[in-house]
Design a protein around this motif. Structure first.
Motif, PDB file in Angstrom:
ATOM      1  N   MET A  69       2.819  -2.588  11.833  1.00 23.31           N
ATOM      2  CA  MET A  69       3.183  -1.286  11.278  1.00 23.31           C
ATOM      3  C   MET A  69       3.500  -1.434   9.792  1.00 23.31           C
ATOM      4  N   PRO A  70       3.180  -0.400   9.003  1.00 24.08           N
ATOM      5  CA  PRO A  70       3.533  -0.460   7.580  1.00 24.08           C
ATOM      6  C   PRO A  70       5.039  -0.398   7.405  1.00 24.08           C
ATOM      7  N   ALA A  71       5.514  -0.968   6.312  1.00 22.83           N
ATOM      8  CA  ALA A  71       6.953  -0.952   6.045  1.00 22.83           C
ATOM      9  C   ALA A  71       7.446   0.474   5.842  1.00 22.83           C
ATOM     10  N   THR A  72       6.623   1.307   5.219  1.00 20.60           N
ATOM     11  CA  THR A  72       6.937   2.714   5.056  1.00 20.60           C
ATOM     12  C   THR A  72       5.700   3.524   5.388  1.00 20.60           C
ATOM     13  N   ALA A  73       5.894   4.717   5.943  1.00 20.20           N
ATOM     14  CA  ALA A  73       4.768   5.551   6.367  1.00 20.20           C
ATOM     15  C   ALA A  73       4.303   6.427   5.208  1.00 20.20           C
ATOM     16  N   THR A  74       3.661   5.796   4.218  1.00 18.18           N
ATOM     17  CA  THR A  74       3.168   6.512   3.055  1.00 18.18           C
ATOM     18  C   THR A  74       1.747   6.078   2.738  1.00 18.18           C
ATOM     19  N   MET A  75       1.016   6.934   2.027  1.00 14.62           N
ATOM     20  CA  MET A  75      -0.316   6.557   1.589  1.00 14.62           C
ATOM     21  C   MET A  75      -0.250   5.402   0.603  1.00 14.62           C
ATOM     22  N   ALA A  76       0.803   5.355  -0.202  1.00 17.20           N
ATOM     23  CA  ALA A  76       0.955   4.249  -1.147  1.00 17.20           C
ATOM     24  C   ALA A  76       1.035   2.911  -0.411  1.00 17.20           C
ATOM     25  N   ALA A  77       1.768   2.870   0.700  1.00 19.11           N
ATOM     26  CA  ALA A  77       1.880   1.640   1.473  1.00 19.11           C
ATOM     27  C   ALA A  77       0.530   1.253   2.080  1.00 19.11           C
ATOM     28  N   LEU A  78      -0.238   2.242   2.529  1.00 18.48           N
ATOM     29  CA  LEU A  78      -1.559   1.950   3.085  1.00 18.48           C
ATOM     30  C   LEU A  78      -2.499   1.437   2.000  1.00 18.48           C
ATOM     31  N   ALA A  79      -2.396   1.994   0.802  1.00 17.52           N
ATOM     32  CA  ALA A  79      -3.210   1.498  -0.305  1.00 17.52           C
ATOM     33  C   ALA A  79      -2.824   0.066  -0.660  1.00 17.52           C
ATOM     34  N   ASP A  80      -1.539  -0.252  -0.588  1.00 15.85           N
ATOM     35  CA  ASP A  80      -1.102  -1.633  -0.794  1.00 15.85           C
ATOM     36  C   ASP A  80      -1.771  -2.562   0.217  1.00 15.85           C
ATOM     37  N   SER A  81      -1.823  -2.127   1.472  1.00 11.28           N
ATOM     38  CA  SER A  81      -2.443  -2.952   2.517  1.00 11.28           C
ATOM     39  C   SER A  81      -3.939  -3.122   2.270  1.00 11.28           C
ATOM     40  N   LEU A  82      -4.586  -2.073   1.793  1.00 15.92           N
ATOM     41  CA  LEU A  82      -6.013  -2.190   1.482  1.00 15.92           C
ATOM     42  C   LEU A  82      -6.223  -3.183   0.352  1.00 15.92           C
ATOM     43  N   ARG A  83      -5.397  -3.119  -0.679  1.00 19.04           N
ATOM     44  CA  ARG A  83      -5.527  -4.085  -1.766  1.00 19.04           C
ATOM     45  C   ARG A  83      -5.279  -5.503  -1.260  1.00 19.04           C
ATOM     46  N   ALA A  84      -4.309  -5.672  -0.360  1.00 22.30           N
ATOM     47  CA  ALA A  84      -4.041  -6.991   0.217  1.00 22.30           C
ATOM     48  C   ALA A  84      -5.241  -7.491   1.007  1.00 22.30           C
ATOM     49  N   LEU A  85      -5.934  -6.584   1.704  1.00 23.94           N
ATOM     50  CA  LEU A  85      -7.140  -6.975   2.435  1.00 23.94           C
ATOM     51  C   LEU A  85      -8.218  -7.444   1.463  1.00 23.94           C
ATOM     52  N   LEU A  86      -8.447  -6.690   0.391  1.00 26.36           N
ATOM     53  CA  LEU A  86      -9.455  -7.093  -0.584  1.00 26.36           C
ATOM     54  C   LEU A  86      -9.106  -8.450  -1.195  1.00 26.36           C
ATOM     55  N   ASP A  87      -7.833  -8.666  -1.484  1.00 25.39           N
ATOM     56  CA  ASP A  87      -7.416  -9.955  -2.030  1.00 25.39           C
ATOM     57  C   ASP A  87      -7.681 -11.084  -1.041  1.00 25.39           C
ATOM     58  N   ALA A  88      -7.405 -10.832   0.241  1.00 34.33           N
ATOM     59  CA  ALA A  88      -7.650 -11.853   1.258  1.00 34.33           C
ATOM     60  C   ALA A  88      -9.138 -12.150   1.375  1.00 34.33           C
ATOM     61  N   LEU A  89      -9.959 -11.135   1.292  1.00 31.41           N
ATOM     62  CA  LEU A  89     -11.406 -11.332   1.372  1.00 31.41           C
ATOM     63  C   LEU A  89     -11.932 -12.068   0.152  1.00 31.41           C
ATOM     64  N   THR A  90     -11.297 -11.849  -0.987  1.00 32.96           N
ATOM     65  CA  THR A  90     -11.702 -12.549  -2.204  1.00 32.96           C
ATOM     66  C   THR A  90     -11.542 -14.052  -2.049  1.00 32.96           C
ATOM     67  N   THR A  91     -10.528 -14.483  -1.327  1.00 35.37           N
ATOM     68  CA  THR A  91     -10.320 -15.919  -1.126  1.00 35.37           C
ATOM     69  C   THR A  91     -11.404 -16.537  -0.263  1.00 35.37           C
ATOM     70  N   THR A  92     -12.170 -15.709   0.454  1.00 32.01           N
ATOM     71  CA  THR A  92     -13.276 -16.213   1.278  1.00 32.01           C
ATOM     72  C   THR A  92     -14.627 -16.036   0.592  1.00 32.01           C
ATOM     73  N   GLY A  93     -14.609 -15.664  -0.687  1.00 35.71           N
ATOM     74  CA  GLY A  93     -15.844 -15.592  -1.452  1.00 35.71           C
ATOM     75  C   GLY A  93     -16.340 -14.206  -1.805  1.00 35.71           C
TER      76      GLY A  93
END
Length: 274
Positions: free
Chosen positions: A61-85
């Motif tokens: 679950m997100p720490a807070t139920a906001t679109m900003a928090a979901l956008a943070d999670s999306l950026r974290a996903l992109l960062d994680a994918l960047t580490t795999t090439g």
């Protein structure tokens, strides 16, 4: 919350290629609502990734139920994918997923540094009326069945048929099953949190700041994100190098499931221009 402090959400990944399609589902979905797109775009030589939005599937679950928090999670996903090439992303956002994509893009650089393009389908640039009473009533109406003891699967059985448009009967049956299974797998807490985030979404002004190619796909019979809403979105994207709007005949809100072939044709043609 910053992207650096956010745990990357769970996701499914397949294929390899210089372009990574990141598939972002709607409020009733999960990583499993993109079967045709995984087949099509991995065959085309792309990497395809579909997330479980925070609170969905295996994502916490997100720490807070906001679109900003979901956008943070999306950026974290992109960062994680960047580490795999991965280095160039196309965000493919359906419904609420399209809103999360817009929320991220509204931040600009450096958050959007590796986003090459957007595909926005069955979505809008704002939740609707910004009035607080309206928002509370919207949430009340959509949580009332839960409060009355219904399960999310029961709710899905009632809601999904109206989102299918006019597919052939075999496709209708398979799309219905996938959509009901996805929404039925949700927890009430996750659904309530997503609704709270949804009603706070407002990024109409950010459309004019988009500077990457954008494809907008509407469904003829989509009452959640009507074609006229998406056509107006396209008109407001005035600084992108390419903007294409298309309305899929006979399609409803769940267009990537019920009208996968024309949906994928449009996305494929768009990707060929990048």
């Amino acid at each position: 919350m910053t992207a650096a402090s956010t745990t990357a959400p769970a996701f499914r990944s397949a294929g390899e290629g210089p372009l990574t399609l990141v598939l972002l589902h709607g409020i009733g979905g999960n990583r499993n609502v993109w079967p045709a797109q995984f087949d099509t775009f991995t065959r085309d030589g792309h990497r395809v990734v579909a997330w479980d939005m925070p609170g969905y599937g295996e994502s916490p679950m997100p720490a807070t139920a906001t679109m900003a928090a979901l956008a943070d999670s999306l950026r974290a996903l992109l960062d994680a994918l960047t580490t795999t090439g991965a280095s160039r992303f196309v965000l493919v956002g359906h419904s609420m997923g399209g809103m999360v994509a817009q929320e991220l893009m509204a931040r600009g650089e450096p958050f959007t540094r590796d986003v090459a393009a957007l595909v926005l389908c069955g979505t809008s640039p704002a939740f609707g009326k910004p009035d607080g009473d309206f928002q509370r009533e919207f949430v009340r109406q959509r949580t009332a069945p839960l409060d009355a003891g219904k399960t999310l699967r029961q709710m899905a059985e009632a809601i999904v048929p109206g989102m299918l448009g006019e597919p052939d009967e075999a496709t209708r049956a398979s799309a219905h099953a996938i959509a009901v299974d996805a929404m039925g797998a949700l927890t009430p807490d996750a659904y309530r949190a997503a609704l709270q985030a949804l009603v706070g979404f407002e990024q109409r002004a950010a459309l004019a700041r988009l500077t990457v190619p954008v494809l907008l796909i509407a469904g003829e019979h989509d009452t959640n994100a009507p074609p006229k809403v998406m056509a107006r979105m396209a008109e407001a994207i005035v600084n992108a190098p390419t903007v294409r709007y298309v309305c899929l005949p006979c399609a409803g809100h769940l267009m990537n499931l019920t009208h996968a072939t024309p949906f994928d044709v449009e996305v494929r043609a768009f990707l060929a221009t990048l």
